[in-house]
Design a protein around this motif. Structure first.
Motif, PDB file in Angstrom:
ATOM      1  N   PHE A 189      10.772   0.898  -6.361  1.00  0.00           N
ATOM      2  CA  PHE A 189      12.015   0.130  -6.393  1.00  0.00           C
ATOM      3  C   PHE A 189      12.161  -0.713  -5.125  1.00  0.00           C
ATOM      4  CE2 PHE A 189      12.556   4.091  -8.693  1.00  0.00           C
ATOM      5  CZ  PHE A 189      13.206   3.727  -9.864  1.00  0.00           C
ATOM      6  N   ASP A 190      12.932  -1.782  -5.256  1.00  0.00           N
ATOM      7  CA  ASP A 190      13.287  -2.570  -4.072  1.00  0.00           C
ATOM      8  C   ASP A 190      14.499  -1.949  -3.392  1.00  0.00           C
ATOM      9  OD1 ASP A 190      11.344  -4.589  -4.280  1.00  0.00           O
ATOM     10  OD2 ASP A 190      12.497  -5.557  -5.879  1.00  0.00           O
ATOM     11  N   VAL A 191      14.511  -2.017  -2.073  1.00  0.00           N
ATOM     12  CA  VAL A 191      15.658  -1.555  -1.297  1.00  0.00           C
ATOM     13  C   VAL A 191      15.962  -2.631  -0.254  1.00  0.00           C
ATOM     14  CG1 VAL A 191      16.543   0.196   0.292  1.00  0.00           C
ATOM     15  CG2 VAL A 191      15.011   0.865  -1.570  1.00  0.00           C
TER      16      VAL A 191
ATOM     17  N   ALA B 128      12.436  11.421   1.150  1.00  0.00           N
ATOM     18  CA  ALA B 128      11.621  12.507   1.693  1.00  0.00           C
ATOM     19  C   ALA B 128      10.716  12.006   2.812  1.00  0.00           C
ATOM     20  CB  ALA B 128      10.789  13.139   0.580  1.00  0.00           C
ATOM     21  N   GLU B 129      10.276  10.770   2.703  1.00  0.00           N
ATOM     22  CA  GLU B 129       9.368  10.192   3.695  1.00  0.00           C
ATOM     23  C   GLU B 129       9.747   8.753   3.996  1.00  0.00           C
ATOM     24  OE1 GLU B 129       5.113  10.461   3.088  1.00  0.00           O
ATOM     25  OE2 GLU B 129       5.393  12.133   1.713  1.00  0.00           O
TER      26      GLU B 129
ATOM     27  N   ASP C   5       1.275   3.069  -2.491  1.00  0.00           N
ATOM     28  CA  ASP C   5       0.546   4.018  -3.332  1.00  0.00           C
ATOM     29  C   ASP C   5      -0.829   4.203  -2.714  1.00  0.00           C
ATOM     30  OD1 ASP C   5      -0.696   5.340  -5.516  1.00  0.00           O
ATOM     31  OD2 ASP C   5       0.791   4.411  -6.826  1.00  0.00           O
TER      32      ASP C   5
ATOM     33  N   THR D 218       0.839  -1.207   0.000  1.00  0.00           N
ATOM     34  CA  THR D 218       0.000   0.000   0.000  1.00  0.00           C
ATOM     35  C   THR D 218       0.866   1.247   0.000  1.00  0.00           C
ATOM     36  OG1 THR D 218      -0.174  -0.069   2.413  1.00  0.00           O
ATOM     37  CG2 THR D 218      -1.915  -1.146   1.177  1.00  0.00           C
TER      38      THR D 218
ATOM     39  N   ALA E 247      16.791  -4.302   3.109  1.00  0.00           N
ATOM     40  CA  ALA E 247      16.581  -3.816   4.470  1.00  0.00           C
ATOM     41  C   ALA E 247      16.355  -4.987   5.411  1.00  0.00           C
ATOM     42  CB  ALA E 247      15.386  -2.875   4.519  1.00  0.00           C
TER      43      ALA E 247
ATOM     44  N   LYS F 206       5.514  -6.852   7.835  1.00  0.00           N
ATOM     45  CA  LYS F 206       6.319  -5.638   7.993  1.00  0.00           C
ATOM     46  C   LYS F 206       6.428  -4.952   6.641  1.00  0.00           C
ATOM     47  CE  LYS F 206       9.380  -8.466   9.513  1.00  0.00           C
ATOM     48  NZ  LYS F 206      10.702  -9.048   9.770  1.00  0.00           N
ATOM     49  N   HIS F 207       6.117  -3.671   6.617  1.00  0.00           N
ATOM     50  CA  HIS F 207       6.214  -2.916   5.370  1.00  0.00           C
ATOM     51  C   HIS F 207       7.015  -1.643   5.622  1.00  0.00           C
ATOM     52  CE1 HIS F 207       3.047  -5.328   3.346  1.00  0.00           C
ATOM     53  NE2 HIS F 207       2.573  -5.430   4.559  1.00  0.00           N
ATOM     54  N   LEU F 208       8.110  -1.511   4.928  1.00  0.00           N
ATOM     55  CA  LEU F 208       8.889  -0.279   5.024  1.00  0.00           C
ATOM     56  C   LEU F 208       8.830   0.427   3.686  1.00  0.00           C
ATOM     57  CD1 LEU F 208      10.722   1.704   6.376  1.00  0.00           C
ATOM     58  CD2 LEU F 208      12.643   0.190   5.939  1.00  0.00           C
ATOM     59  N   TYR F 209       8.161   1.583   3.683  1.00  0.00           N
ATOM     60  CA  TYR F 209       7.982   2.347   2.456  1.00  0.00           C
ATOM     61  C   TYR F 209       8.766   3.651   2.542  1.00  0.00           C
ATOM     62  CZ  TYR F 209       3.940  -0.772   1.959  1.00  0.00           C
ATOM     63  OH  TYR F 209       3.107  -1.859   1.867  1.00  0.00           O
ATOM     64  N   LEU F 210       9.610   3.877   1.557  1.00  0.00           N
ATOM     65  CA  LEU F 210      10.334   5.142   1.458  1.00  0.00           C
ATOM     66  C   LEU F 210       9.805   5.895   0.250  1.00  0.00           C
ATOM     67  CD1 LEU F 210      13.954   3.759   1.976  1.00  0.00           C
ATOM     68  CD2 LEU F 210      12.347   4.559   3.714  1.00  0.00           C
ATOM     69  N   LYS F 211       9.751   7.210   0.375  1.00  0.00           N
ATOM     70  CA  LYS F 211       9.314   8.021  -0.756  1.00  0.00           C
ATOM     71  C   LYS F 211      10.292   9.156  -0.962  1.00  0.00           C
ATOM     72  CE  LYS F 211       4.526   6.893   0.230  1.00  0.00           C
ATOM     73  NZ  LYS F 211       3.114   7.354   0.295  1.00  0.00           N
ATOM     74  N   GLY F 212      10.490   9.527  -2.202  1.00  0.00           N
ATOM     75  CA  GLY F 212      11.420  10.603  -2.510  1.00  0.00           C
ATOM     76  C   GLY F 212      11.705  10.619  -3.999  1.00  0.00           C
TER      77      GLY F 212
ATOM     78  N   HIS G 146       8.002   5.349   5.976  1.00  0.00           N
ATOM     79  CA  HIS G 146       6.830   4.779   6.623  1.00  0.00           C
ATOM     80  C   HIS G 146       7.101   3.327   6.972  1.00  0.00           C
ATOM     81  CE1 HIS G 146       4.173   8.160   5.451  1.00  0.00           C
ATOM     82  NE2 HIS G 146       4.970   8.216   4.402  1.00  0.00           N
ATOM     83  N   LEU G 147       7.036   3.009   8.240  1.00  0.00           N
ATOM     84  CA  LEU G 147       7.187   1.619   8.654  1.00  0.00           C
ATOM     85  C   LEU G 147       5.862   1.141   9.226  1.00  0.00           C
ATOM     86  CD1 LEU G 147       8.713  -0.940   9.167  1.00  0.00           C
ATOM     87  CD2 LEU G 147       9.693   0.080  11.213  1.00  0.00           C
ATOM     88  N   TYR G 148       5.246   0.216   8.518  1.00  0.00           N
ATOM     89  CA  TYR G 148       3.941  -0.307   8.914  1.00  0.00           C
ATOM     90  C   TYR G 148       4.067  -1.769   9.325  1.00  0.00           C
ATOM     91  CZ  TYR G 148       2.311   3.775   6.270  1.00  0.00           C
ATOM     92  OH  TYR G 148       2.090   5.038   5.788  1.00  0.00           O
ATOM     93  N   LEU G 149       3.622  -2.064  10.532  1.00  0.00           N
ATOM     94  CA  LEU G 149       3.582  -3.442  11.002  1.00  0.00           C
ATOM     95  C   LEU G 149       2.127  -3.859  11.103  1.00  0.00           C
ATOM     96  CD1 LEU G 149       6.163  -3.116  13.923  1.00  0.00           C
ATOM     97  CD2 LEU G 149       6.612  -3.716  11.545  1.00  0.00           C
TER      98      LEU G 149
ATOM     99  N   ILE H  69      16.921   9.894  -2.982  1.00  0.00           N
ATOM    100  CA  ILE H  69      16.767  10.981  -2.027  1.00  0.00           C
ATOM    101  C   ILE H  69      15.473  10.725  -1.258  1.00  0.00           C
ATOM    102  CG2 ILE H  69      16.319  13.442  -1.752  1.00  0.00           C
ATOM    103  CD1 ILE H  69      18.112  13.927  -4.156  1.00  0.00           C
TER     104      ILE H  69
ATOM    105  N   THR I 153      -0.735   5.260   4.808  1.00  0.00           N
ATOM    106  CA  THR I 153      -1.459   4.321   3.930  1.00  0.00           C
ATOM    107  C   THR I 153      -1.344   2.902   4.477  1.00  0.00           C
ATOM    108  OG1 THR I 153       0.482   4.102   2.499  1.00  0.00           O
ATOM    109  CG2 THR I 153      -1.145   5.742   1.881  1.00  0.00           C
TER     110      THR I 153
ATOM    111  N   PHE J 298      10.869   1.659  -2.282  1.00  0.00           N
ATOM    112  CA  PHE J 298      11.062   3.099  -2.465  1.00  0.00           C
ATOM    113  C   PHE J 298      10.208   3.553  -3.637  1.00  0.00           C
ATOM    114  CE2 PHE J 298      12.885   6.732  -4.515  1.00  0.00           C
ATOM    115  CZ  PHE J 298      13.277   7.554  -3.472  1.00  0.00           C
TER     116      PHE J 298
END
Lengths: 141, 141
Positions: free
Chosen positions: A101-103, B122-123, A76, A74, A105, A124-130, B125-128, B120, B74, A92
């Motif tokens: 993209f995959d990162v 900007a955000e 998006d 999620t 972790a 566990k969901h780690l989402y980065l945005k940038g 989000h870590l969702y468990l 780069i 999200t 990401f």
DNA sequence: ATCAAATTTGTAATCATTACAATTTTATAT
DNA sequence: ATATAAAATTGTAATGATTACAAATTTGAT
């Protein structure tokens, strides 16, 4: 060069009865590591399976998710995205081009903290945005 | 005992012009740390501001988010949730009761990895997801 | 070959969010 | 104060992803 991925066995290993549609969808996810949406998967398979229904794509993806055969992302806020890679990794999303993209972790420490708080962690969901390297070099705005 | 939160100044600090609606919404988020949805915020304020429009709630939350005054979560695939706490922390969603909890977390190492890949950030989000201590003790199914 | 169960399909419904135009409020200049 | 422009709010309609549901098709077991 043919794929070494055995879609049939992959489904059986997750207690999913194979069918033409299910095999096509899991193969699509194996071959397209772009974290596609249900709609993108549908569009990518409709030529190959002209009778395919979008409902089937949604039903099938939900089934795969329930059987832990795929991840449901999620990252998006508009669409859910899907990932056949269920191993521990982060995602990401580029705010410019929209690609995900995959990162690599490792999130073990966070799971440990959650456990200390009495939470039982299933996902566990780690989402980065940038901005990705391409968009960073030549910004589109 | 009155709140020590100065909503007026909080908005000004984020370059947001205060209004009755904006103050009510940011105060609601300060007082309700349940990561509410736009609809929950609307329902919580409609008695206090009978003319309030749901569109205003959405517009205002989007404005707050653009000005980095709040987080947009999200973790739920149905609704976007909002959080006035913009400090570094994770979120845990109980798959049984649906509640979203805060979990302390430091995500510096992941940011470092992303930077190494040319991203780069900007955000973050870590969702468990899983089961909270209440639901774990007395499962509802 | 037959019947029941599972799967797929198409259409309609749901529901969160946004688009948009009209109205109201606020700020500014005279 | 008053007129005017800009900003904010509102209500309604549109959008679009996802799901509900019932009919049709396929599969599996007797």
């Amino acid at each position: 060069m043919k794929s070494d991925f055995n879609a049939y066995n992959y489904l059986l290993q997750h207690d999913i009865k194979p069918s033409v549609q299910r095999l096509a969808i899991i193969n699509y996810l194996y071959e397209h590591r772009t974290h596609p949406t249900a709609d993108e998967i549908y569009a990518g398979l409709i030529d190959q399976i002209p009778t395919l229904s979008k409902t089937t794509v949604y039903n099938t993806l939900n089934l795969f998710y329930q059987q832990a055969a795929i991840l449901s992302l999620t990252i998006d806020d508009k669409n859910v995205r899907f990932d056949i890679d269920t191993s521990d990794h982060a995602h990401f999303k580029c705010l410019n081009c929209g690609k995900v993209f995959d990162v690599p972790a490792v999130l073990d420490s966070v799971t440990a903290i959650a456990l200390e708080h009495g939470f039982i962690v299933a996902e566990k969901h780690l989402y980065l945005k940038g901005y990705c390297s391409s968009c960073n070099e030549s910004p589109n705005k």
